[in-house]
Design a protein around this motif. Structure first.
Motif, PDB file in Angstrom:
ATOM      1  N   TRP A  82       0.693  -1.275   0.273  1.00 32.02           N
ATOM      2  CA  TRP A  82       0.028  -0.012   0.027  1.00 32.02           C
ATOM      3  C   TRP A  82       0.789   1.189   0.000  1.00 32.02           C
ATOM      4  CZ3 TRP A  82      -1.209   4.273   3.136  1.00 32.02           C
ATOM      5  CH2 TRP A  82      -2.686   4.706   3.139  1.00 32.02           C
ATOM      6  N   ALA A  83       1.692   1.430   1.031  1.00 30.56           N
ATOM      7  CA  ALA A  83       2.658   2.593   0.971  1.00 30.56           C
ATOM      8  C   ALA A  83       3.516   2.768  -0.176  1.00 30.56           C
ATOM      9  CB  ALA A  83       3.658   2.104   2.178  1.00 30.56           C
ATOM     10  N   GLU A  84       4.152   1.514  -0.718  1.00 32.77           N
ATOM     11  CA  GLU A  84       4.980   1.912  -2.311  1.00 32.77           C
ATOM     12  C   GLU A  84       3.946   2.020  -3.213  1.00 32.77           C
ATOM     13  OE1 GLU A  84       8.349   1.615  -4.444  1.00 32.77           O
ATOM     14  OE2 GLU A  84       7.967   1.542  -2.216  1.00 32.77           O
ATOM     15  N   GLN A  85       2.937   1.560  -3.418  1.00 40.69           N
ATOM     16  CA  GLN A  85       1.985   1.882  -4.484  1.00 40.69           C
ATOM     17  C   GLN A  85       1.527   3.320  -4.513  1.00 40.69           C
ATOM     18  OE1 GLN A  85      -0.578  -1.062  -5.685  1.00 40.69           O
ATOM     19  NE2 GLN A  85      -2.122   0.228  -6.317  1.00 40.69           N
ATOM     20  N   PHE A  86       0.948   3.894  -3.129  1.00 36.91           N
ATOM     21  CA  PHE A  86       0.535   5.234  -2.848  1.00 36.91           C
ATOM     22  C   PHE A  86       1.809   6.151  -3.175  1.00 36.91           C
ATOM     23  CE2 PHE A  86       0.228   8.890   0.085  1.00 36.91           C
ATOM     24  CZ  PHE A  86      -0.907   9.374  -0.491  1.00 36.91           C
ATOM     25  N   LYS A  87       2.987   5.963  -2.752  1.00 33.54           N
ATOM     26  CA  LYS A  87       3.991   6.719  -2.882  1.00 33.54           C
ATOM     27  C   LYS A  87       4.268   6.927  -4.590  1.00 33.54           C
ATOM     28  CE  LYS A  87       8.098   5.453  -2.381  1.00 33.54           C
ATOM     29  NZ  LYS A  87       9.508   4.797  -1.875  1.00 33.54           N
ATOM     30  N   ASN A  88       4.052   6.059  -5.414  1.00 33.76           N
ATOM     31  CA  ASN A  88       4.208   6.107  -6.607  1.00 33.76           C
ATOM     32  C   ASN A  88       3.104   6.390  -7.712  1.00 33.76           C
ATOM     33  OD1 ASN A  88       7.048   5.443  -6.695  1.00 33.76           O
ATOM     34  ND2 ASN A  88       6.478   3.420  -5.909  1.00 33.76           N
ATOM     35  N   ASP A  89       2.107   6.739  -6.851  1.00 34.04           N
ATOM     36  CA  ASP A  89       0.822   6.922  -7.767  1.00 34.04           C
ATOM     37  C   ASP A  89       0.611   8.442  -7.670  1.00 34.04           C
ATOM     38  OD1 ASP A  89      -1.810   7.010  -8.955  1.00 34.04           O
ATOM     39  OD2 ASP A  89      -2.579   5.254  -7.587  1.00 34.04           O
ATOM     40  N   ASP A  90       0.413   8.937  -8.949  1.00 33.64           N
ATOM     41  CA  ASP A  90       0.262  10.398  -9.143  1.00 33.64           C
ATOM     42  C   ASP A  90      -1.141  10.859  -9.369  1.00 33.64           C
ATOM     43  OD1 ASP A  90      -0.002   9.528 -11.745  1.00 33.64           O
ATOM     44  OD2 ASP A  90       1.505  10.671 -12.549  1.00 33.64           O
ATOM     45  N   ASN A  91      -1.984   9.668  -9.242  1.00 37.14           N
ATOM     46  CA  ASN A  91      -3.460   9.995  -9.227  1.00 37.14           C
ATOM     47  C   ASN A  91      -4.191   9.251  -7.955  1.00 37.14           C
ATOM     48  OD1 ASN A  91      -5.897  10.814 -10.565  1.00 37.14           O
ATOM     49  ND2 ASN A  91      -6.447   8.641 -11.229  1.00 37.14           N
ATOM     50  N   ALA A  92      -3.504   9.496  -6.988  1.00 36.90           N
ATOM     51  CA  ALA A  92      -3.796   8.865  -5.676  1.00 36.90           C
ATOM     52  C   ALA A  92      -4.809  10.011  -4.872  1.00 36.90           C
ATOM     53  CB  ALA A  92      -2.554   8.496  -4.785  1.00 36.90           C
ATOM     54  N   PHE A  93      -5.805   9.312  -4.129  1.00 36.04           N
ATOM     55  CA  PHE A  93      -6.550  10.084  -3.341  1.00 36.04           C
ATOM     56  C   PHE A  93      -6.484   9.412  -1.963  1.00 36.04           C
ATOM     57  CE2 PHE A  93     -10.353  11.532  -1.116  1.00 36.04           C
ATOM     58  CZ  PHE A  93     -10.521  12.920  -1.078  1.00 36.04           C
ATOM     59  N   LEU A  94      -6.253  10.152  -0.957  1.00 35.55           N
ATOM     60  CA  LEU A  94      -5.883   9.515   0.513  1.00 35.55           C
ATOM     61  C   LEU A  94      -7.196   9.601   1.367  1.00 35.55           C
ATOM     62  CD1 LEU A  94      -4.261   7.913   2.217  1.00 35.55           C
ATOM     63  CD2 LEU A  94      -2.759   9.866   2.904  1.00 35.55           C
ATOM     64  N   LEU A  95      -7.885   8.607   1.811  1.00 33.13           N
ATOM     65  CA  LEU A  95      -8.953   8.684   2.312  1.00 33.13           C
ATOM     66  C   LEU A  95      -9.016   7.955   3.663  1.00 33.13           C
ATOM     67  CD1 LEU A  95     -12.160   9.603   2.434  1.00 33.13           C
ATOM     68  CD2 LEU A  95     -12.550   7.662   1.025  1.00 33.13           C
ATOM     69  N   ASP A  96      -9.210   8.693   4.668  1.00 35.72           N
ATOM     70  CA  ASP A  96      -9.382   8.271   6.363  1.00 35.72           C
ATOM     71  C   ASP A  96     -10.742   8.274   6.515  1.00 35.72           C
ATOM     72  OD1 ASP A  96      -9.590   8.266   9.171  1.00 35.72           O
ATOM     73  OD2 ASP A  96      -7.538   8.975   9.297  1.00 35.72           O
ATOM     74  N   VAL A  97     -11.268   7.001   6.986  1.00 33.97           N
ATOM     75  CA  VAL A  97     -12.801   6.820   7.056  1.00 33.97           C
ATOM     76  C   VAL A  97     -13.183   6.746   8.526  1.00 33.97           C
ATOM     77  CG1 VAL A  97     -13.104   5.707   4.824  1.00 33.97           C
ATOM     78  CG2 VAL A  97     -12.697   4.256   6.678  1.00 33.97           C
ATOM     79  N   ARG A  98     -12.265   7.008   9.424  1.00 36.60           N
ATOM     80  CA  ARG A  98     -12.416   6.963  10.934  1.00 36.60           C
ATOM     81  C   ARG A  98     -13.323   8.170  11.350  1.00 36.60           C
ATOM     82  NH1 ARG A  98      -6.765   7.103  13.381  1.00 36.60           N
ATOM     83  NH2 ARG A  98      -6.784   8.838  11.788  1.00 36.60           N
ATOM     84  N   THR A  99     -13.649   8.227  12.623  1.00 37.99           N
ATOM     85  CA  THR A  99     -14.156   9.467  13.275  1.00 37.99           C
ATOM     86  C   THR A  99     -13.369  10.728  13.220  1.00 37.99           C
ATOM     87  OG1 THR A  99     -13.555   8.883  15.473  1.00 37.99           O
ATOM     88  CG2 THR A  99     -15.553   8.010  14.790  1.00 37.99           C
ATOM     89  N   PRO A 100     -13.897  12.027  13.248  1.00 40.18           N
ATOM     90  CA  PRO A 100     -13.161  13.093  13.389  1.00 40.18           C
ATOM     91  C   PRO A 100     -12.065  13.167  14.493  1.00 40.18           C
ATOM     92  CG  PRO A 100     -15.360  13.533  12.709  1.00 40.18           C
ATOM     93  CD  PRO A 100     -15.444  12.034  12.918  1.00 40.18           C
ATOM     94  N   GLU A 101     -12.612  12.525  15.525  1.00 37.47           N
ATOM     95  CA  GLU A 101     -11.842  12.355  16.614  1.00 37.47           C
ATOM     96  C   GLU A 101     -10.522  11.624  16.730  1.00 37.47           C
ATOM     97  OE1 GLU A 101     -15.825  13.711  17.587  1.00 37.47           O
ATOM     98  OE2 GLU A 101     -15.476  11.746  16.820  1.00 37.47           O
ATOM     99  N   GLU A 102     -10.859  10.490  15.869  1.00 42.79           N
ATOM    100  CA  GLU A 102      -9.861   9.697  15.712  1.00 42.79           C
ATOM    101  C   GLU A 102      -8.730  10.375  14.686  1.00 42.79           C
ATOM    102  OE1 GLU A 102     -11.004   4.998  15.596  1.00 42.79           O
ATOM    103  OE2 GLU A 102     -12.096   6.582  14.297  1.00 42.79           O
ATOM    104  N   PHE A 103      -9.238  10.954  13.659  1.00 39.83           N
ATOM    105  CA  PHE A 103      -8.521  11.618  12.679  1.00 39.83           C
ATOM    106  C   PHE A 103      -7.604  12.733  13.200  1.00 39.83           C
ATOM    107  CE2 PHE A 103      -7.874  14.703   9.590  1.00 39.83           C
ATOM    108  CZ  PHE A 103      -7.399  14.311   8.324  1.00 39.83           C
ATOM    109  N   GLU A 104      -8.281  13.519  14.312  1.00 39.61           N
ATOM    110  CA  GLU A 104      -7.502  14.566  15.096  1.00 39.61           C
ATOM    111  C   GLU A 104      -6.269  14.210  15.951  1.00 39.61           C
ATOM    112  OE1 GLU A 104      -7.855  17.979  15.621  1.00 39.61           O
ATOM    113  OE2 GLU A 104      -8.949  17.886  13.628  1.00 39.61           O
TER     114      GLU A 104
END
Length: 101
Positions: free
Chosen positions: A8-30
């Motif tokens: 996941w990390a390797e593919q994300f790093k090399n993907d110029d069309n990536a969108f990173l989505l965190d689906v946790r609660t706002p509290e977890e995100f903070e």
């Protein structure tokens, strides 16, 4: 598609069309998140659908949560909404060894 932390990390790093989505609660995100992530809480139900619907569906979505369960469900929903490329981070942020903020 479920990817190991390394894949996941390797593919994300090399993907110029990536969108990173965190689906946790706002509290977890903070508390901690991967830099550059957009937070849309999957627990918002229909609100989650509405917010995702506003996103560019041609992007490659890299999705994570705390342990990998919510993000796996989110990937299913995204695919049902017509997003072709979704990548779930197995083990979630709990096992993430990359950068966080």
């Amino acid at each position: 598609m479920n990817l190991s932390q390394e894949e996941w990390a390797e593919q994300f790093k090399n993907d110029d069309n990536a969108f990173l989505l965190d689906v946790r609660t706002p509290e977890e995100f903070e508390d901690t998140h991967i830099p550059g992530a957009t937070n849309i809480d999957i627990y918002k139900g229909q609100g989650f659908i509405y917010e995702v619907d506003e996103l560019d569906k041609s992007k490659n979505f890299y999705v994570y949560c705390r342990s990998g369960a919510r993000s796996a469900k989110a990937c299913q929903i995204l695919e049902e909404m017509g997003i072709e490329n979704t990548y779930n981070l197995l083990g979630g942020i709990m096992e993430w060894e990359g950068e966080t903020e």
